[in-house]
Motif scaffolding. Sequence first.
Motif, PDB file in Angstrom:
ATOM      1  N   VAL A  26      82.430  57.625  50.597  1.00 39.41           N
ATOM      2  CA  VAL A  26      81.520  56.728  49.873  1.00 39.41           C
ATOM      3  C   VAL A  26      82.117  55.328  49.778  1.00 39.41           C
ATOM      4  O   VAL A  26      81.432  54.321  49.994  1.00 39.41           O
ATOM      5  CB  VAL A  26      81.223  57.278  48.466  1.00 39.41           C
ATOM      6  CG1 VAL A  26      80.504  56.235  47.618  1.00 39.41           C
ATOM      7  CG2 VAL A  26      80.387  58.547  48.558  1.00 39.41           C
ATOM      8  N   LEU A 250      73.648  52.596  48.125  1.00 37.51           N
ATOM      9  CA  LEU A 250      74.269  53.203  49.295  1.00 37.51           C
ATOM     10  C   LEU A 250      73.216  53.662  50.295  1.00 37.51           C
ATOM     11  O   LEU A 250      72.068  53.943  49.933  1.00 37.51           O
ATOM     12  CB  LEU A 250      75.125  54.392  48.869  1.00 37.51           C
ATOM     13  CG  LEU A 250      76.282  54.088  47.908  1.00 37.51           C
ATOM     14  CD1 LEU A 250      76.942  55.387  47.459  1.00 37.51           C
ATOM     15  CD2 LEU A 250      77.306  53.174  48.557  1.00 37.51           C
ATOM     16  N   THR A 254      74.745  58.604  53.271  1.00 36.28           N
ATOM     17  CA  THR A 254      76.115  58.702  52.765  1.00 36.28           C
ATOM     18  C   THR A 254      76.248  59.747  51.672  1.00 36.28           C
ATOM     19  O   THR A 254      77.291  60.387  51.518  1.00 36.28           O
ATOM     20  CB  THR A 254      76.583  57.335  52.232  1.00 36.28           C
ATOM     21  OG1 THR A 254      76.485  56.365  53.282  1.00 36.28           O
ATOM     22  CG2 THR A 254      78.001  57.379  51.719  1.00 36.28           C
ATOM     23  N   ILE A 255      75.184  59.936  50.880  1.00 34.22           N
ATOM     24  CA  ILE A 255      75.264  60.816  49.716  1.00 34.22           C
ATOM     25  C   ILE A 255      74.242  61.947  49.782  1.00 34.22           C
ATOM     26  O   ILE A 255      73.867  62.507  48.741  1.00 34.22           O
ATOM     27  CB  ILE A 255      75.079  60.016  48.411  1.00 34.22           C
ATOM     28  CG1 ILE A 255      73.765  59.245  48.415  1.00 34.22           C
ATOM     29  CG2 ILE A 255      76.250  59.063  48.193  1.00 34.22           C
ATOM     30  CD1 ILE A 255      73.424  58.600  47.076  1.00 34.22           C
TER      31      ILE A 255
END
Length: 284
Positions: A26, A250, A254-255
Amino acid sequence: MKDFRAAYQVSKGSALDVDKEFYDRVASAPGRELVEQFTIPIRTGRAWEVPAGHVFRIVAVEGPQVGDLNIWNRHDPRERLWASRTRQLQGAHVSTHDRLWSTLPFLRPLVTIIADTLAGYGIDEYGGRIHDLLGTRCDPYVNKLLTGQDFHFHCHSNLVRSVLPFGLTEFDVHDVLNVFQVTGLNADDMYFMRDCPAQKGDYLEFFAEIDLLCALSTCPGGDLSVPLWGPDARDPIEVCRPLGVEVYRLDPATIESWKSPDVAPYRGQHGLKPEKGWWDKDGE
């Protein structure tokens, strides 16, 4: 001097076991978008919102300066930073991969620290460390008690003013994370503060685990290089500097594997029998 192990030990897969590889990804992942940026002038405060899954950064924009940080659940301010439990679960000073935990009955990570340009500070010759949870915010009540003078720009007051537009009051302001502040305990077990080592461009970066309301005060003590109380005390305004805040969205990729942590699973009614209201001595 002999060492002794921490009371709260981290075991693999436990609630204290942080996925460091995820948070490192992250911190370094491309594609983040700056969605908010502002500077907090000296001896003031400001509050702002951070959606879950976003990142925010506190920046020393001009040089050394201490900042006092409060954090709440944006939707329920009863859930807020619990500094004392965080000291026990993470440490009296925090850095990359440490988490800031919330109050009971919620008890979950509010944020995870994902980057710290001052992580290399370590332990100085006096036992001082950086990013302090040992102490708390300066306030006008202690100042009046010690000096007999009114001063309206302590961190407590700055935080109070900053959260009023969000419907919060003085009773919601709580013990802080002292960002960029070096502290420790001396040989008499007394709290001490040292000069702030942050330089222009240094930052501490957080990943928001839930929807947050944050507030930050630029401490009126500035970089703490000037005595604030006692026979040598003087106004440290010449060593006060602003702090910057940046909020990033973000890339969803990514998450994609992440989700907000649940509140603590305990639902035991504290040994009370709801139908009678009596204390259950048998623990049932």
